[in-house]
Design an enzyme around this catalytic site. Structure first.
Site, mmCIF file in Angstrom:
data_model
loop_
_atom_site.group_PDB
_atom_site.id
_atom_site.type_symbol
_atom_site.label_atom_id
_atom_site.label_comp_id
_atom_site.label_asym_id
_atom_site.label_seq_id
_atom_site.Cartn_x
_atom_site.Cartn_y
_atom_site.Cartn_z
ATOM 1 N N ARG A 96 27.872 27.908 76.569
ATOM 2 C CA ARG A 96 27.843 27.182 75.297
ATOM 3 C C ARG A 96 26.408 27.086 74.779
ATOM 4 O O ARG A 96 26.150 27.229 73.577
ATOM 5 C CB ARG A 96 28.450 25.800 75.508
ATOM 6 C CG ARG A 96 28.973 25.143 74.238
ATOM 7 C CD ARG A 96 29.886 23.971 74.578
ATOM 8 N NE ARG A 96 31.186 24.452 75.028
ATOM 9 C CZ ARG A 96 31.709 24.201 76.221
ATOM 10 N NH1 ARG A 96 31.036 23.473 77.095
ATOM 11 N NH2 ARG A 96 32.888 24.669 76.547
ATOM 12 N N SER B 199 31.958 15.931 71.796
ATOM 13 C CA SER B 199 32.796 17.092 72.072
ATOM 14 C C SER B 199 32.031 18.077 72.929
ATOM 15 O O SER B 199 30.798 18.129 72.905
ATOM 16 C CB SER B 199 33.226 17.776 70.774
ATOM 17 O OG SER B 199 32.109 18.356 70.126
ATOM 18 N N LYS B 200 32.790 18.896 73.674
ATOM 19 C CA LYS B 200 32.157 19.829 74.590
ATOM 20 C C LYS B 200 31.400 20.935 73.871
ATOM 21 O O LYS B 200 30.606 21.645 74.486
ATOM 22 C CB LYS B 200 33.198 20.422 75.536
ATOM 23 C CG LYS B 200 34.294 21.210 74.855
ATOM 24 C CD LYS B 200 35.372 21.610 75.851
ATOM 25 C CE LYS B 200 36.502 22.369 75.213
ATOM 26 N NZ LYS B 200 37.589 22.672 76.160
ATOM 27 N N ARG B 201 31.652 21.122 72.564
ATOM 28 C CA ARG B 201 30.901 22.142 71.830
ATOM 29 C C ARG B 201 29.449 21.745 71.617
ATOM 30 O O ARG B 201 28.603 22.584 71.363
ATOM 31 C CB ARG B 201 31.561 22.408 70.469
ATOM 32 C CG ARG B 201 32.794 23.310 70.564
ATOM 33 C CD ARG B 201 33.238 23.789 69.215
ATOM 34 N NE ARG B 201 34.305 24.789 69.341
ATOM 35 C CZ ARG B 201 34.872 25.407 68.322
ATOM 36 N NH1 ARG B 201 34.488 25.136 67.090
ATOM 37 N NH2 ARG B 201 35.825 26.301 68.515
ATOM 38 N N LYS B 202 29.171 20.427 71.712
ATOM 39 C CA LYS B 202 27.810 19.964 71.445
ATOM 40 C C LYS B 202 27.190 19.217 72.614
ATOM 41 O O LYS B 202 25.994 18.952 72.616
ATOM 42 C CB LYS B 202 27.816 19.060 70.205
ATOM 43 C CG LYS B 202 28.253 19.783 68.936
ATOM 44 C CD LYS B 202 28.191 18.858 67.728
ATOM 45 C CE LYS B 202 28.609 19.591 66.449
ATOM 46 N NZ LYS B 202 28.567 18.706 65.271
#
Length: 498
Positions: free
Chosen positions: A467, A252-255
């Site tokens: 992020r 996922s783009k969060r990680k």
């Protein structure tokens, strides 16, 4: 049998590395035996689909060398290759399902469905449509449609029994029909849902093998029912393991950076990224790590695909990219640098930023470091500052990042408008609100203009840096929930102010 495979991305966001991963395996499976690889655009989400997103998908796959035999730009005998251009085809097939008793018109409102699901949750039941409209007679249905009552079309699902199907990697899979909802096939706006469109398109386009991520396994019973209702043979099913973060969570783009464009703009070679994706769940017969697209295509076999979730490891990808860089001779190395950063388009974006701030060309090096390379590593102390505590810096970074994630287009005015609105929402001076964003982007207290820098860097690198800065601040799961809720209030405030 001529093998025909497809990739069917939705043009609703950034071109995802997961799309490239699926394209790689689909393309190789077909091309190694002289088959055809089809690109189909699934743009039935009219509200979110954009032409820009479609073009980014096409450009990113071409950059990787994952070209297709049939598609929206190349044409072919089974077009159109955009679902939005096939609405009459879906309507025809829905009408057939209704006429044969395999689907029905449903008039239930959103409020009624939410109430139904709430009651099912309270009873601990699987949340699925209860069939209220499935028994309406044709006369009543016709009258209500004629009166203009909003409606959808749902498929009928057996109340009992088990769906059994074969997966080429996993063997026989069984899923009880009691777990399967009476899926909406045609939405109130006349557009099909994914489940109807994918079955109709795959059949009419002659797709023989469906290679997709394992998250679609639970949808197979719906698709198999449709194949059975239409009397069509179902293609071979191949559900690939999902790409995962190092902590085993779904990529996922969060990680992790997930956009193909990020890797392109960050200076990765396309052949290195393709090679790395080829190692995700697959190993060459001689176990080597480095191989070309052509070698992968020749060697691919389903028997060598493993089901354990492959880890998308940034360090391993950087190592592999370095291996490829070192195989370039000096002339090719120089050309790749020029293609990446010193091409006319990139220079044209840089010149307005630096020309008026330059007295001699050696001034360029300190000015451009964070624009043509990575910015320095950050500390929490850098992201807080005068008038902004660390918790507030986290809120600023979170909300602005969430705003950018939803932003269509990437223009200076839109970047400024979001920041200005956020400052007003948080009751901060714009300068104070921008301070953690400024540091997150440049790693400095003073640099070139923020929004111009963001435009030059592009959406992918900008959001990766924000992020990363948010991770430096550190946000717990509890804080994350509070921030998500606060962002919803910010969104509502923006809507009110428009």
């Amino acid at each position: 049998m001529t093998i025909r495979t497809r990739i069917a991305p939705s043009p609703t966001g950034d071109p995802h590395v997961g799309t490239a991963y699926m394209a790689l395996f689909n393309r190789a499976l077909a091309q190694q035996v002289g088959g055809a690889f089809v690109l189909r655009i699934e743009d039935t989400d009219a509200e979110r689909s954009t032409d820009d997103s479609e073009q980014l998908i096409l450009d990113s796959l071409r950059w990787l060398g994952l070209t297709w035999d049939e598609g929206p730009d190349t044409g072919g005998p089974h077009g159109p290759y955009r679902q939005s251009e096939r609405l009459a085809i879906y309507r025809e097939h829905v009408d057939r399902l209704i006429a044969e008793g395999h689907a029905f018109v449903c008039f239930c409102t959103r409020e009624r469905l939410e109430e139904m699901r709430a009651e099912q949750r309270e009873r601990g039941e699987t949340q699925r449509y209860d069939g209220r409209c499935s028994g309406l007679d044709r006369e009543e249905v016709a009258a209500r449609i004629a009166a203009g009552e909003p409606h959808v079309v749902r498929m009928r699902v057996p109340a009992e029994g088990i769906c059994r199907f074969e997966d080429a990697l996993r063997g026989e899979i069984e899923i009880p029909y009691q777990q399967i909802d009476m899926q909406v096939l045609l939405k109130a706006d006349g557009f099909p849902t994914y489940h109807l469109a994918v079955v109709v398109d795959d059949h009419l386009m002659g797709i023989t093998h469906i290679v997709r991520g394992e998250e679609w396994i639970n949808s197979v019973p719906k698709h198999k029912l449709l194949y059975d209702y239409f009397g069509w043979p179902m293609p071979v099913m191949v559900h690939m393991p999902l790409l995962r973060n190092p902590d085993q969570s779904k990529l996922s783009k969060r990680k992790n950076p997930t956009s193909v464009n990020y890797y392109r703009e960050a200076g990765f070679l396309p052949e290195a990224l393709v090679n790395y994706l080829g190692t995700m769940g697959f190993s060459m017969p001689d176990e080597r790590d480095l191989f070309t697209l052509q070698e992968f295509t020749a060697a691919l076999s389903l028997e060598r695909i493993t089901l354990g979730g492959p880890i998308f490891d940034q360090a391993k990808l950087r190592w592999m990219n370095g291996q490829y860089i070192r195989t370039l001779d000096d002339a090719a190395f120089a050309q790749r640098i020029q293609d990446w950063m010193l091409n006319p388009d990139r220079l044209a974006g840089l010149i307005p930023l630096i020309k008026e701030r330059t007295e001699q060309f050696s001034d360029l090096v300190p000015q451009l470091g964070y624009l043509i390379g990575d910015r320095p590593a950050l500390t929490p102390e850098q992201l807080a500052g005068k008038g902004v505590e660390l918790d507030q810096a986290a809120q600023i970074l979170h909300h602005y990042l969430a705003y950018l994630d939803q932003l269509r287009g990437w223009e200076r005015e839109a970047l400024f408008r979001g920041a200005e609105a956020l400052a007003g929402f948080l009751e901060l001076k714009l300068k104070d609100c921008l301070q953690p964003v400024f540091v997150a982007i440049s790693g400095r207290k003073v640099s070139l203009p923020l929004f111009d820098s963001m435009v030059f860097l592009g959406s992918d690198i900008t959001r990766v840096r924000l992020r990363d800065a948010l991770q430096v601040v550190g946000v717990s799961k509890k804080q994350q929930k509070r921030l998500d809720k606060s962002f919803q209030s910010f969104e509502q405030a923006m809507l009110r102010d428009r």
